[in-house]
Design an enzyme around this catalytic site. Sequence first.
Site, PDB file in Angstrom:
ATOM      1  N   ALA A  11      96.912  -3.929  78.103  1.00 26.02           N
ATOM      2  CA  ALA A  11      97.826  -3.197  77.221  1.00 26.02           C
ATOM      3  C   ALA A  11      97.783  -1.711  77.531  1.00 26.02           C
ATOM      4  O   ALA A  11      97.935  -0.866  76.658  1.00 26.02           O
ATOM      5  CB  ALA A  11      97.456  -3.464  75.759  1.00 26.02           C
ATOM      6  N   GLY A  12      97.553  -1.396  78.799  1.00 26.71           N
ATOM      7  CA  GLY A  12      97.537   0.000  79.243  1.00 26.71           C
ATOM      8  C   GLY A  12      98.958   0.471  79.513  1.00 26.71           C
ATOM      9  O   GLY A  12      99.926  -0.066  78.957  1.00 26.71           O
ATOM     10  N   ARG A  83      89.507   3.816  89.503  1.00 27.34           N
ATOM     11  CA  ARG A  83      88.308   4.170  90.259  1.00 27.34           C
ATOM     12  C   ARG A  83      87.626   5.348  89.586  1.00 27.34           C
ATOM     13  O   ARG A  83      88.260   6.363  89.309  1.00 27.34           O
ATOM     14  CB  ARG A  83      88.658   4.515  91.705  1.00 27.34           C
ATOM     15  CG  ARG A  83      87.402   4.589  92.561  1.00 27.34           C
ATOM     16  CD  ARG A  83      87.694   4.392  94.013  1.00 27.34           C
ATOM     17  NE  ARG A  83      88.437   5.508  94.568  1.00 27.34           N
ATOM     18  CZ  ARG A  83      88.268   5.969  95.786  1.00 27.34           C
ATOM     19  NH1 ARG A  83      87.399   5.407  96.595  1.00 27.34           N
ATOM     20  NH2 ARG A  83      88.989   6.952  96.235  1.00 27.34           N
ATOM     21  N   VAL A 119     100.189  -7.614  89.053  1.00 29.23           N
ATOM     22  CA  VAL A 119     100.517  -6.193  89.203  1.00 29.23           C
ATOM     23  C   VAL A 119      99.275  -5.390  89.612  1.00 29.23           C
ATOM     24  O   VAL A 119      99.361  -4.406  90.338  1.00 29.23           O
ATOM     25  CB  VAL A 119     101.100  -5.625  87.876  1.00 29.23           C
ATOM     26  CG1 VAL A 119     101.494  -4.157  88.041  1.00 29.23           C
ATOM     27  CG2 VAL A 119     102.304  -6.435  87.411  1.00 29.23           C
ATOM     28  N   HIS A 176     101.702  -3.753  99.988  1.00 26.37           N
ATOM     29  CA  HIS A 176     101.919  -2.639  99.077  1.00 26.37           C
ATOM     30  C   HIS A 176     100.918  -1.556  99.438  1.00 26.37           C
ATOM     31  O   HIS A 176      99.858  -1.445  98.861  1.00 26.37           O
ATOM     32  CB  HIS A 176     101.693  -3.139  97.644  1.00 26.37           C
ATOM     33  CG  HIS A 176     101.984  -2.102  96.608  1.00 26.37           C
ATOM     34  ND1 HIS A 176     103.140  -1.362  96.596  1.00 26.37           N
ATOM     35  CD2 HIS A 176     101.270  -1.690  95.524  1.00 26.37           C
ATOM     36  CE1 HIS A 176     103.115  -0.543  95.556  1.00 26.37           C
ATOM     37  NE2 HIS A 176     101.996  -0.722  94.897  1.00 26.37           N
TER      38      HIS A 176
HETATM   39  N1  LIG Z   1     101.769  -3.385  92.005  1.00 22.64           N
HETATM   40  C1  LIG Z   1     102.247  -2.180  91.769  1.00 22.64           C
HETATM   41  O1  LIG Z   1     103.232  -1.765  92.331  1.00 22.64           O
HETATM   42  C2  LIG Z   1     101.561  -1.318  90.749  1.00 22.64           C
HETATM   43  C3  LIG Z   1     102.192  -0.205  90.194  1.00 22.64           C
HETATM   44  C4  LIG Z   1     101.542   0.527  89.209  1.00 22.64           C
HETATM   45  C5  LIG Z   1     100.258   0.182  88.810  1.00 22.64           C
HETATM   46  N2  LIG Z   1      99.657  -0.888  89.391  1.00 22.64           N
HETATM   47  C6  LIG Z   1      98.317  -1.326  88.989  1.00 22.64           C
HETATM   48  O2  LIG Z   1      98.416  -1.929  87.705  1.00 22.64           O
HETATM   49  C7  LIG Z   1      97.167  -1.836  87.049  1.00 22.64           C
HETATM   50  C8  LIG Z   1      97.363  -1.268  85.643  1.00 22.64           C
HETATM   51  O3  LIG Z   1      97.775   0.066  85.695  1.00 22.64           O
HETATM   52  P1  LIG Z   1      97.867   0.928  84.347  1.00 22.64           P
HETATM   53  O4  LIG Z   1      98.397   2.262  84.705  1.00 22.64           O
HETATM   54  O5  LIG Z   1      98.534   0.144  83.278  1.00 22.64           O
HETATM   55  O6  LIG Z   1      96.308   1.062  83.973  1.00 22.64           O
HETATM   56  P2  LIG Z   1      95.667   1.319  82.543  1.00 22.64           P
HETATM   57  O7  LIG Z   1      94.284   1.777  82.782  1.00 22.64           O
HETATM   58  O8  LIG Z   1      96.592   2.146  81.702  1.00 22.64           O
HETATM   59  O9  LIG Z   1      95.623  -0.147  81.888  1.00 22.64           O
HETATM   60  C9  LIG Z   1      94.754  -1.151  82.304  1.00 22.64           C
HETATM   61  C10 LIG Z   1      94.377  -1.969  81.072  1.00 22.64           C
HETATM   62  O10 LIG Z   1      93.622  -3.113  81.506  1.00 22.64           O
HETATM   63  C11 LIG Z   1      92.705  -3.390  80.459  1.00 22.64           C
HETATM   64  N3  LIG Z   1      91.613  -4.230  80.917  1.00 22.64           N
HETATM   65  C12 LIG Z   1      90.577  -3.941  81.731  1.00 22.64           C
HETATM   66  N4  LIG Z   1      89.777  -5.004  81.893  1.00 22.64           N
HETATM   67  C13 LIG Z   1      90.318  -6.020  81.199  1.00 22.64           C
HETATM   68  C14 LIG Z   1      89.993  -7.366  80.995  1.00 22.64           C
HETATM   69  N5  LIG Z   1      88.893  -7.891  81.555  1.00 22.64           N
HETATM   70  N6  LIG Z   1      90.791  -8.118  80.209  1.00 22.64           N
HETATM   71  C15 LIG Z   1      91.900  -7.591  79.641  1.00 22.64           C
HETATM   72  N7  LIG Z   1      92.280  -6.315  79.804  1.00 22.64           N
HETATM   73  C16 LIG Z   1      91.499  -5.537  80.568  1.00 22.64           C
HETATM   74  C17 LIG Z   1      92.228  -2.011  80.035  1.00 22.64           C
HETATM   75  O11 LIG Z   1      91.594  -2.023  78.762  1.00 22.64           O
HETATM   76  C18 LIG Z   1      93.523  -1.224  80.051  1.00 22.64           C
HETATM   77  O12 LIG Z   1      94.148  -1.209  78.785  1.00 22.64           O
HETATM   78  C19 LIG Z   1      96.283  -0.991  87.982  1.00 22.64           C
HETATM   79  O13 LIG Z   1      95.493  -1.830  88.795  1.00 22.64           O
HETATM   80  C20 LIG Z   1      97.303  -0.243  88.815  1.00 22.64           C
HETATM   81  O14 LIG Z   1      96.779   0.215  90.038  1.00 22.64           O
HETATM   82  C21 LIG Z   1     100.271  -1.647  90.338  1.00 22.64           C
END
Ligand SMILES: NC(=O)c1ccc[n+]([C@@H]2O[C@H](COP(=O)([O-])OP(=O)(O)OC[C@H]3O[C@@H](n4cnc5c(N)ncnc54)[C@H](O)[C@@H]3O)[C@@H](O)[C@H]2O)c1
Length: 336
Positions: A11-12, A83, A119, A176
């Site tokens: 829910a980030g 990280r 994602v 990616h």
């Molecule tokens: N594929 C793509 O093109 C793309 C684009 C943007 C971001 N991303 C990736 O998406 C991911 C999320 O990015 P974000 O900006 O929302 O990060 P964020 O830190 O805002 O959100 C991540 C969430 O995951 C939750 N979390 C961590 N461990 C968990 C678990 N074991 N169970 C349930 N929830 C858990 C955290 O509490 C947090 O709320 C990252 O890995 C980022 O690199 C990928």
Amino acid sequence: MTRPLVTVIGAGNVGATAAQRIVEGSIADVVLVDIVEGLPQGKALDLAEAAPVVGHDMRITGTNDYAETAGSDIIVVTSGLARQPGMSRDDLMTKNAGIVRSVVQQAAAHSPGAIIIVVTNPLDAMCHVALEASGFAPERVIGMAGVLDSARFRSFIAHELRVSVTSTHAFVLGGHGDTMVPLPRYSTVGGVPITELLEAERIETLVDRTRNGGAEVVALLKTGSAFYAPAAAVAQMVDAILHERHTILPCAAYLQGEYDVDGLFVGVPVKLGRRGIEEIVEIELTDEERAAFQESAASVQELVDTLARLAAEAPAEPTSGEAGSESSEEGTETAR
Ligand SMILES: NC(=O)c1ccc[n+]([C@@H]2O[C@H](COP(=O)([O-])OP(=O)(O)OC[C@H]3O[C@@H](n4cnc5c(N)ncnc54)[C@H](O)[C@@H]3O)[C@@H](O)[C@H]2O)c1
């Protein structure tokens, strides 16, 4: 008739924004899950309270309990760690692999018929983890990257040529990361390839900006990475699947001989529908494009090999108790 249900794990920034797009676009009901207590509940409540103003009747709930995700049609995996200082890329990959494995196992057990959209970064490697952890057929595990990378390319093309983004079309294939393969020949404005509309030098500038699209946003934000465009890309994939649109979109798909790649998730054009990936579309590539695609696939293979080596060196540690932090970083410097 029951409405389709989408579970969004994490829910980030990306997860909550994707949830918002899905309910506010009246695409499906959403269950938002996170490991942090109160976070998914609070965001879901806030989004539910916006519904009367926005004018939709979708249901959104937040939980820390996978039982509430039962019967989902789609599981979107955005959970992961950023990280932290002193953490190596390998450490990050191991941690995120642990998180993805744990959340996918729990969600898949409650929704055995679902389609998974991955994602979390490093994207292509996390797709492998999700495939293995779910035991689902490969066409039901799809990585989100190409839609985002192509959207970035399209926005730059539209800006350069002063045309509506809706008149543009673009394909970005490959992994990616730094080696992603934007294809100018297949990128068009009003159906005309941009190779006929722009000087090669200008195209190269737009291609470079696309490759560095994630890093450009990160540099501006200072903390955290892009989430509006990634969330929009997720919502488009969810919509294409649930509405059986047969939309052709670039996604990370498990290749089994297509494009001369076997047993690897790489970004290619796919047809999306209720079964997930209904077809992997093989487009003609020039020798140069094919070489760039193969190089990109080789870098994905390297990531997957590293992941396997790390897993062999340090048997899986429990990571489901770890919470994420404010921002997220991924396997390469530029792809976010
Ligand atoms: N594929 C793509 O093109 C793309 C684009 C943007 C971001 N991303 C990736 O998406 C991911 C999320 O990015 P974000 O900006 O929302 O990060 P964020 O830190 O805002 O959100 C991540 C969430 O995951 C939750 N979390 C961590 N461990 C968990 C678990 N074991 N169970 C349930 N929830 C858990 C955290 O509490 C947090 O709320 C990252 O890995 C980022 O690199 C990928």
